[in-house]
Scaffold this motif. Structure first.
Motif, PDB file in Angstrom:
ATOM      1  N   ALA A   1      71.772  85.938  27.568  1.00 31.89           N
ATOM      2  CA  ALA A   1      71.859  84.502  27.841  1.00 31.89           C
ATOM      3  C   ALA A   1      73.284  84.131  28.222  1.00 31.89           C
ATOM      4  O   ALA A   1      73.519  83.352  29.142  1.00 31.89           O
TER       5      ALA A   1
ATOM      6  N   LEU B   1      68.348  77.066  27.692  1.00 33.87           N
ATOM      7  CA  LEU B   1      68.085  78.442  28.096  1.00 33.87           C
ATOM      8  C   LEU B   1      66.601  78.697  28.346  1.00 33.87           C
ATOM      9  O   LEU B   1      66.217  79.772  28.761  1.00 33.87           O
TER      10      LEU B   1
ATOM     11  N   TYR C   1      67.894  77.681  21.305  1.00 37.06           N
ATOM     12  CA  TYR C   1      67.793  78.073  22.711  1.00 37.06           C
ATOM     13  C   TYR C   1      67.518  76.880  23.609  1.00 37.06           C
ATOM     14  O   TYR C   1      68.027  76.808  24.722  1.00 37.06           O
TER      15      TYR C   1
END
Lengths: 456, 303
Positions: free
Chosen positions: A107, A131, A126
């Motif tokens: 990531a 993401l 996240y």
């Protein structure tokens, strides 16, 4: 001659290094421009036409799990490639703990896989760092069919109004026990055991057989969460812990009692095994009753794996985790989720694969509910006659034991949770090695955890 | 004009230094990309709140201050790492020297024995050996089985006991004495035979030959081994990561493993980077101290 060679070499080198620099700066800029573009795509409806269908599309999918899962998932993905010419999907799998290190690193490098297996514990983090792709527009467009998934199940993958994760299978906490051993000694275990019942059984087993009791060790977080639900205490508040220090004493008291009465397994046993590995759990692994346990804290979808790991002639039973009030503690959860990574170049194709994994009978005939009872009720129904006795038992457990006595799961854990859990496991370790008593452990944990949370 | 330019280009390309730069380019690029840039980044991150997923936020000295004022585990890991390095390295060197002395006399089988004793150095740091080690010291492992054979009935949890767990790692480190042994062997060969002959004529026994000739002439080698092995000792990672994971009660938690845990398990990557820089400082300091003691015990005269 020598000089000529040097000249030639230098030209090659210069060209190569220039090309190298040019290449990397070009990718860097595209990555930079792409990041806002994808987040935009995540918030507004995607206008980009699908790049799939024609041409070669390469996707990657990552997950954690066991050998059975790796084989089945890769087989399902290969079938997709066969049905959709030009699309290849590369599977990347690792163990649970390595998985999150790898995912975080990818990531950071702007290259999160197109399809990601997600866990409830990490969703919040996240999504907050954009993401994951918001799947809502795709659901509205009809590219992703969630009509046969219950609203409750969908809710667990929803963060701040966006849908970021689709349930890959439903499970529930479940205690596995050595049924053969208990039957032989006339000890019965009933569903919805309270802590007193559990301690009574442990005592009885220890007196009659010498087998000890293993209470979650090194991964106590889920059990603490479950335990505290009985007192209406949610572990995490806003930048602090829920409840008071005293509320946590009963949890640690259980260990102290077991230690004093001798039925708790020696903590040295855990130093030799990989914690979290089904095959090495003291329930199925060990050389003498002294180093083995009659029970193990697990999840319902792991019954197959535990039964496979058990010694020949041992039948494994399944019941609820003990709790001060098991009917209040119980919940259903998504064992894991499927999400689409925000750095994907082919969001449409990735969503298509996701749809295939969730809704296709072909795919689920291969996957066979290894990740838990399929989220789609249609698929679950279709699959149930094909399942073996163990999987039938899992479905019975989910439908008849847990569902009637369950409440919604607690909200996802915030940033800092993994540090708090590490503290919990260290406090628990110190308790088991006799450094703390239950009261000291509760205070140490509560104050330390509060401090961690206040700095987040 | 154009002609002149071409001329000067040709002149430039024909220079010795150009060829030198060009041929060192592969290394320079690698060094810049994989050493200097990452180190610079890590130095920057050490002054940031950075959790890998979100962009770093500059916070000044916060990480360093936290380390020394508010992190008991940090001090614990420093203690464990020092204990490990300062116990395992001398033991390893003594062991390596003893084996080197035994294997010094050449017979037909020495080549085989040298290879055999060197083997642990190659495979000792591997994951497979780490897992093997874990099995050896398990409650039903080889060690306890051997004890049972000689009459001690025990299922002692070597890895689960606070006092013994670190020793399983130390023994593993000592077992990897091969590379030090080879260096000792080669410098043993360089000691002139004439010195021993003269000593024998003067009536010196084996014992005083060793302490008056062999050991003094070996001190430069011992010094080299000591510095290299101490640095390696501080950087040990695999053994701890695979065998004990720092358990029990952080009694085997190496500094490097703690750094890894902070960076990738708790996502405190900024703090992990700060830990790394402190480690660099510690290793630098210890190397400096070792060099400062050199003049007191290392023999530097020509042979």
């Amino acid at each position: 001659m020598k000089k000529k060679i040097a000249l030639l070499m230098s030209c090659c080198m210069a060209a190569a290094s220039l090309a190298g620099c040019g290449g990397s700066s070009a990718t860097a800029t595209t990555a930079a421009t792409q990041a806002p573009a994808t987040t935009q795509a995540a918030t507004t409806a995607p206008s980009k036409e699908a790049s799939g269908g024609s041409g070669d599309v390469k996707l990657t999918m990552s997950w954690w799990g066991n050998q059975v899962r790796n084989e089945r998932t890769q087989a399902a993905l290969d079938l997709y490639s066969e049905q959709n010419k030009g699309v290849t999907i590369e599977g990347q799998f690792s163990e649970w703990s390595d998985y999150w290190n790898k995912l975080a690193t990818s990531a950071a490098g702007q290259s999160i896989p197109d399809l990601v297996q997600m866990d409830y514990m990490y969703i919040d983090q996240y999504v907050k760092n954009s993401l994951l792709v918001d799947l809502k527009p795709y659901i509205e467009k009809g590219a992703l069919d969630v009509s046969s998934i219950s609203e409750n199940t969908m809710a667990s993958g929803t963060v701040d109004g966006g849908i970021y994760a689709i349930c890959a299978g439903i499970n529930s906490p479940a205690m596995m026990y050595n049924k053969t051993l208990l039957d032989k000694n006339g000890i019965t275990v009933k569903d919805y055991m309270t802590i007193d019942d559990f301690e009574a059984v442990s005592r009885q087993v220890y007196e009659k057989t010498g087998y000890k009791t293993s209470i979650v060790y090194g991964t106590a977080q889920t059990y603490l969460d479950y335990f505290m639900r009985a007192y209406d205490v949610v572990l995490f508040g806003d930048k602090k812990m829920g409840g008071k220090a005293e509320d946590y004493i009963p949890f640690f008291q259980m260990y102290e009692t077991g230690l004093k009465e001798g039925w708790l397994i020696d903590p040295g046993v855990y130093a030799e095994i990989s914690i979290g590995s089904v095959e090495q759990d003291p329930l199925v692994n060990g050389s003498s009753p002294e180093t083995m346990s009659w029970c193990a804290f697990a999840n319902s979808n792991q019954l197959t794996a535990v039964q496979n790991a058990a010694p020949e002639g041992v039948t494994i039973g399944m019941t609820t985790w003990p709790s001060p009030d098991p009917k209040k503690s119980g919940y259903l959860k998504s064992s894991q989720f499927f999400s689409v990574g925000a750095h994907t170049k082919n969001p449409d194709e990735a969503v298509k694969v996701l749809n295939y994994l969730v809704n296709s009978s072909d795919a689920n005939n291969i996957l066979l509910g290894e990740r838990g009872v399929p989220a789609s009720s249609k698929i679950a129904q279709e699959l149930s006659p094909k399942m073996d006795a163990i999987n039938q038992e899992i479905i019975r457990y989910i439908n008849e034991v847990v569902t009637p006595n369950s409440s919604p799961i607690n909200p996802p854990q915030p940033d800092g949770a993994s540090e708090v859990f590490n503290l919990l496991n260290q406090v628990q370790e110190q308790l088991c090695y006799g450094t703390f008593d239950a009261k000291a452990a509760a205070e140490e944990f509560f104050n330390g955890a509060n401090k961690i949370m206040s700095q987040k | 004009m154009k002609e002149k330019k071409r001329e000067s280009f040709r002149h430039f390309m024909n220079r010795e230094s150009t060829a030198g730069f060009v041929f060192s380019l592969p290394f320079s690029i690698g060094f810049l990309m994989f050493m200097v840039v990452p180190m610079g980044l890590s130095l920057y991150y050490s002054f940031c709140d950075y959790n890998i997923l979100a962009p770093p936020v500059f916070v000044g000295m916060k990480n360093y201050i936290k380390m020394f004022t508010d992190d008991p585990v940090f001090l614990k890991t420093i203690g464990v790492t020092f204990y490990f390095a300062f116990v395992s390295v001398p033991m390893r060197l003594v062991f390596a020297l003893i084996v080197a002395l035994i294997l010094f006399k050449t017979t037909k089988a020495t080549a085989f024995y040298r290879a055999a004793y060197y083997l642990p150095s190659i495979i000792g740091g591997s994951v497979a050996v780490a897992i093997l080690w874990k099995r050896i010291f398990a409650t039903d492992g080889v060690v306890n089985q051997l004890l049972r054979i000689i009459g001690i009935k025990t299922s002692f949890p070597w890895l689960g006991n606070v006092n013994t767990a670190i020793w399983t790692l130390i023994i593993l480190a000592v077992w990897q004495f091969g590379s030090s042994m080879l260096i000792f062997l080669s410098s043993l060969k360089q000691i002139p035979v004439t010195l021993y002959e003269a000593a024998r004529v003067d009536g010196a026994n084996r014992f005083s030959q060793f302490f008056k000739i062999t050991l003094p002439l070996l001190t430069p080698t011992i010094f080299f081994n000591l510095v290299m092995q101490t640095i390696n000792g501080f950087l040990a990672f695999t053994q701890c990561f695979i065998i004990t994971q720092g358990k029990p009660l952080n009694s085997t938690l190496f500094y490097t493993v703690y750094m890894y845990k902070q960076s990738f398990e708790f996502y405190n990557t900024g703090y992990g980077a700060a830990l790394a820089w402190i480690m660099l400082g510690i290793i630098g300091l210890i190397t400096l101290i070792l060099f400062a003691t050199k003049k007191f015990w290392v023999y530097t005269e020509g042979v």
